[in-house]
Design an enzyme around this catalytic site. Structure first.
Site, PDB file in Angstrom:
ATOM      1  N   HIS A   1       0.867  -1.175   0.000  1.00 24.37           N
ATOM      2  CA  HIS A   1       0.000   0.000   0.000  1.00 24.37           C
ATOM      3  C   HIS A   1       0.909   1.232   0.000  1.00 24.37           C
ATOM      4  CE1 HIS A   1      -3.095   2.850   1.068  1.00 24.37           C
ATOM      5  NE2 HIS A   1      -2.362   3.232   2.088  1.00 24.37           N
TER       6      HIS A   1
ATOM      7  N   ASP B   1       1.036   5.128  -0.241  1.00 19.12           N
ATOM      8  CA  ASP B   1       0.245   6.355  -0.212  1.00 19.12           C
ATOM      9  C   ASP B   1       0.716   7.288  -1.318  1.00 19.12           C
ATOM     10  OD1 ASP B   1      -1.549   6.013   2.046  1.00 19.12           O
ATOM     11  OD2 ASP B   1       0.251   5.973   3.272  1.00 19.12           O
TER      12      ASP B   1
ATOM     13  N   ASP C   1      -7.255   1.413   3.070  1.00 22.14           N
ATOM     14  CA  ASP C   1      -6.870   2.389   4.090  1.00 22.14           C
ATOM     15  C   ASP C   1      -7.687   3.666   4.071  1.00 22.14           C
ATOM     16  OD1 ASP C   1      -5.207   3.184   6.243  1.00 22.14           O
ATOM     17  OD2 ASP C   1      -3.958   4.364   4.900  1.00 22.14           O
TER      18      ASP C   1
ATOM     19  N   HIS D   1      -6.597   9.447  -0.337  1.00 22.85           N
ATOM     20  CA  HIS D   1      -7.117   9.465   1.025  1.00 22.85           C
ATOM     21  C   HIS D   1      -6.190  10.070   2.078  1.00 22.85           C
ATOM     22  CE1 HIS D   1      -5.235   5.325   1.005  1.00 22.85           C
ATOM     23  NE2 HIS D   1      -4.734   5.836   2.106  1.00 22.85           N
TER      24      HIS D   1
END
Length: 1003
Positions: A263, A265, A375, A579
């Site tokens: 993951h 970001d 997330d 996000h």
């Protein structure tokens, strides 16, 4: 036995330390050169051709956000012949901070990427079977990203390091190791055996005989291990473990589908430009690992991140394309980025899916089937329908495991959205998207799984994430040993779609969860970084206007449609809905760039709108008013323009009796007292007072805002217990159409203009705040004389109801809620709405009513001032607009919400009316987008939704010549839709509550 267990576990801990130190042997130093790139990162060719200075172990390097290129030269010693040899390079790594500080990407001299370097991956294989004498030359592009996490876990301390201008220039890191060494394969294998068995034993209950089988085998392995010759005795020690490692799993063992994952970001504690490099490093690592481990399957979401590889790192992209075609590097998610889903508008979420899925189809010919948001900070009830309309069928997240009040009752279930669409959904019970495949995580997944007895499978994403890194060979080694091992869940490395197909098939009667997936945490993200949120809201509405008027101009005048411009602008806006950007939880650098991007986007979109409206208005000096908002006489049209399109109605009267001001426009009568507060708001049609007895509307309140864990992310419930009513004024004065109020508090100043508009049944509040507070939250409240157990808030393509009471812990946890353009509260026969142009955070509570009963207070969360990760978040001047609408029903709230976000535009032209491209006969059907088709055909695409939550019908009429009408999915492909009937000039639709329908008119 307890004593025996303590001794064995202690012996395991100490022996593993010795074994780890023996994994590499016979180190020899390498020749090290360095070149510090000036300023921002440079192209690969420039880094490889740079003038390298001599360097050595111990050198300090790396100013914050800097880039240093390293050149490594060495000759493999003859003594290493016949052995695997690695380059070991430690640039100052902290193994507890993988992805959060130093990283590097290794290249060969010809520019071919080799692999990434990070704290858990500090080696590069230079020879599998050395001959001796091989010449080694490698280059490393390393990033000296500052560590913004303090202490353990996610501990944030306010820091200047999040902005390059304030981060300083002192080197932060030192070179710790640079050597060639022999890799001792058997020692490493022994390390993996012991770690897996030790972790498994630690998770088994003492009542389970298997625990003692494992502990005794570990003890025997220690007896066979000569700690003075670990490499020589490792095979003998492994023999003592072979038996217990071969014992098969129990028939009832939980089944885990392990998927390689990282993951990453798209921005957070680093800027977007650094994410581009992070994706390249991690992808290179994965490709290198796949060469050695054919069993590895890796899932990567976010079309944007694939596009970065294609556009910025073609040398990495080529390898990714090859592995995607093999089915091992798996695109997932179907969205442009892993978006926030609370705040993006409905059309923006549709475009996230459109652009994401279209990218994977165009580049790979792959139809992704899952929406992958591990997330994001809560999930809108609109999402299931959009997932289905994008031709996807599954949803994955794990974030709801972060709930602080209530445990979510399922891990596999069917999620029912606003319109009744149900999507098979899975929450990995390991409660992580970045597993190490540790015994603790695997055991927790099996124990924690909520659907035992009905389902047997869960998914485990493994790999270093957040800042990237991805899976490692150690993780794969654990997965291999846990594939079929007594005492453990069965772990199988496989593709996500293989898991979903099996999980859905075995659980046809999965339970149903209805409505939003509200995260009981991170409620502050509805408010933090107000300029970022305002930029998003404004961009979404400018895009609506640009597409509407450009489409109209193309159809009516033949003007060129700016498809490439709009495509590029949409992708900028979609990226910033990531996000940690739109929620306001990134460093200052990220938000500074976001605001600049929004300003650039606004300028481009305004130019597109101006060109289109000029073409439509024609020549002349008559004022032509363009209205892109809902039209009260025709439902929501595709936009109408003409000399009579402006709001009419009685002029606004402002009178004063010395103690206050009375504003009236024939629809609303409002009273502003000497404190600048609303003391009365009456809609004259009914004569009913909207404000509660003895209360004040537009009351600004200041609360302390010191969340326990995450500054930018959270507001904690205790903030509500302490507040200051901002009733002192610097000045109150009457102005044209309203009242101007100036207040000062702390170091801040707020100037408000309270006005009425002719023909509009609302009281507008235009607020400018010079905001200088820290760790405070500013609220604006309206105590409305309505008794209700629920509030209604606009979300994408509809609205949701939430309790105003705290009867249950689930109700109480929703003390801060997200709404889009409006919040409505009502009782039978009467209601009121609060609308806004850029605010998302709200709270709605019940209050005692003077004289008996209860009232409902609606408050907007205007501004916060968190200290981390951006210590100057939100400081500065902000302009916000909101309004109270007395006597409003839901349809009124919808209309006024659009109006406050889509003001009328006036241009000079011929004065002839511009009829809308499409018109809708039903007041509950709202057109959300009018555009030309993505494929360049010139077809007109219209997206609309049922807005009141009521079953009904709508007739959509086209104001242009067309051939056929098709209902299509979000990618504008034909879709079978029930209740569609072609009529003269258009189509009649039978709509279920909150149904979204996309129509394609061929031309």
């Amino acid at each position: 036995m307890h004593d025996d267990r303590r001794l064995i576990e202690g012996r395991l801990r100490r022996t593993l330390q010795r074994i780890e130190a023996a994994v590499w042997s016979a180190p020899v130093p390498v020749e090290l050169g360095r070149w510090d790139a000036p300023g921002e990162p440079v192209p690969l060719e420039e880094g490889l051709a740079a003038d390298y200075a001599d360097a050595e172990v111990g050198d300090r390097w790396g100013p914050p956000w800097g880039t240093t290129w390293w050149r490594v030269r060495a000759t493999v010693p003859a003594a290493h012949a016949g052995r695997p040899v690695d380059l070991r390079l430690d640039l100052g790594f902290d193994p507890l901070r993988t992805g959060f500080h130093v990283e590097g990407l290794v290249y060969r001299a010809d520019g071919t990427p080799v692999k990434g370097l990070n704290p858990r991956n500090q080696w590069v294989r230079v020879a599998d079977d050395a001959q001796g004498g091989e010449e080694v030359e490698l280059f490393v592009e390393s990033a000296s990203n500052p560590l913004l996490l303090g202490g353990g876990g996610f501990d944030f301390t306010p820091s200047p390091l999040g902005e390059k201008e304030t981060a300083g220039s002192e080197p932060m890191y030192s070179v710790v190791r640079a050597e060639l060494a022999v890799f001792e394969q058997e020692v490493w294998e022994l390390q993996q055996d012991l770690e897996v068995l030790g972790q498994l034993a630690a998770e088994l209950p003492e009542s389970d005989p298997r625990q003692w089988q494992l502990l005794r085998a570990i003890d025997r392995a220690f007896d066979a291990l000569d700690t003075s010759d670990i490499a020589g005795s490792a095979p003998a020690a492994r023999e003592q473990l072979a038996g217990v490692l071969a014992d098969p799993a129990r028939a009832s063992a939980h089944r885990i589908s392990a998927v390689g994952h990282a993951h990453i970001d798209s921005a957070w504690l680093w800027p977007v430009r650094e994410t581009v490099r992070k994706v390249a490093r991690t992808s290179s690592n994965v490709l290198a690992l796949m060469d050695e481990h054919p069993e590895l399957v890796y899932a990567m979401s976010s079309a944007q991140q694939f596009a970065w590889l294609r556009d910025h790192r073609p040398e990495v992209w080529a390898g990714v394309v090859e592995r995607v075609r093999e089915g091992r590097f798996v695109p997932v998610g179907g969205m442009w980025v892993e978006s926030d889903t609370n705040m993006p508008g409905g059309e923006a979420l549709a475009r996230q899916l459109n652009h994401g899925k279209r990218f994977f189809l165009d580049e790979f010919g792959i139809e992704t089937r899952e929406v992958w948001l591990p997330d994001s900070f809560g999930y809108t009830a609109a999402l299931p329908q959009l997932i289905a309309l994008s031709a996807s069928q599954w949803f994955l997240t794990q974030k709801i495991s972060w709930n602080t009040t209530n445990r979510f009752p399922h891990h596999s279930f069917r999620w029912e959205g606003l319109d009744g669409t149900r999507i098979f959904t899975h929450f990995p019970p390991a409660d992580t998207y970045g597993s190490e495949v540790s015994g603790a995580e695997v055991a927790h997944a099996a124990r924690n799984f909520s659907d035992k007895g009905d389902a047997t499978r869960s998914l485990l994403p493994f790999g270093w994430g957040d800042g990237g890194g991805g899976p490692t060979r150690e993780m794969l080694a654990r997965a291999s040993r846990l594939r079929d091992l007594d005492g453990s869940a069965r772990v199988e490395v496989e593709r996500p779609d293989a898991f979903f197909e099996q999980a859905e098939a075995e659980y046809p009667d999965a339970p149903i969860w209805v409505g939003e997936l509200y995260l009981e945490m991170h409620r502050g993200t509805y408010t933090s970084q107000a300029k970022t949120k305002q930029g998003n809201r404004r961009s979404e509405h400018l895009l609506r206007e640009a597409e509407l008027w450009a489409s109209t101009a193309t159809v009516r005048t033949g003007a060129p449609y700016p498809s490439e411009e709009l495509d590029r602008i949409w992708k900028v806006v979609l990226l910033q809905q990531f996000h940690d950007i739109l929620p306001g939880s990134s460093i200052g650098w990220v938000h500074r760039e976001a605001v600049a991007n929004y300003e650039a986007v606004a300028a481009e979109l305004e130019a597109i709108i101006d060109r289109a409206q000029a073409a439509l208005a024609g020549e002349g000096d008559v004022e032509v008013v363009f209205n892109a908002a809902p039209h009260e006489r025709a439902g929501v049209a595709g936009g109408a323009a003409g000399p009579s399109a402006a709001s009419g109605g009685a002029p606004v009267e402002v009178t004063t009796d010395g103690d206050g001001w009375v504003l009236s426009n024939g629809l609303v009568r409002a009273v502003v007292d000497a404190r600048g507060l609303l003391t009365s708001v009456v809609d004259t049609a009914t004569g009913r007072e909207a404000l509660a007895p003895g209360s004040a509307g537009n009351l600004l309140q200041l609360h302390p805002d010191t969340p326990v864990d995450f500054d930018a992310w959270d507001v904690d419930a205790y903030y509500r217990r302490t507040w200051t009513d901002l009733t002192d004024v610097s000045s109150v004065s009457g102005v044209d159409g309203g009242v101007r109020v100036v207040r000062s508090f702390g170091e801040s100043t707020v100037t408000q203009l309270l006005t009425l508009t002719p023909g509009e049944a609302r009281v507008d509040v235009d607020t400018e705040v010079d905001w200088r507070e820290r760790e405070k939250i500013l609220k604006a409240g309206f105590d409305l004389d309505v008794t209700t157990e629920r509030s209604t808030a606009e979300v994408q393509f509809g609205h949701v109801h939430r309790p105003t009471h705290t009867n249950t812990s689930w109700d109480a946890a929703k003390f801060e809620i997200c709404a889009h353009r409006w919040v409505h509260v009502g009782e039978p026969g009467y209601g009121a709405a609060v609308v806004n142009d850029s605010t998302y955070g709200h709270d709605v509570t019940r209050r005692d009513r003077e004289g008996g009963g209860s009232t409902t207070q609606v408050r907007l969360s205007l501004l916060r001032a968190p200290q981390s990760p951006d210590p100057v978040a939100d400081l500065g001047v902000h302009r916000l607009r909101y309004a109270v609408v007395p006597g409003a029903g839901i349809a009124d709230a919808i209309r006024e919400g659009y109006r406050v976000n889509l003001p009328l535009r006036t241009v000079s032209g011929s004065g002839a009316a511009v009829e809308p491209l499409v018109s809708v006969s039903s007041g509950s059907a709202v057109v959300e987008a009018v555009k030309l088709a993505d494929d360049g055909s010139g077809d007109v695409v219209v997206r609309l939704y049922e807005s009141l939550g009521a079953r009904g019908s709508a007739t959509v009429l086209a104001g242009f010549e067309f051939g056929t009408i098709d209902t299509v999915d979000l990618l504008e492909r034909p879709l079978e839709t029930a209740g569609v009937q072609v009529v003269e000039g258009g189509v009649t639709l039978a709509l279920r509550p909150f149904q979204v329908v996309t129509l394609r008119f061929t031309r």
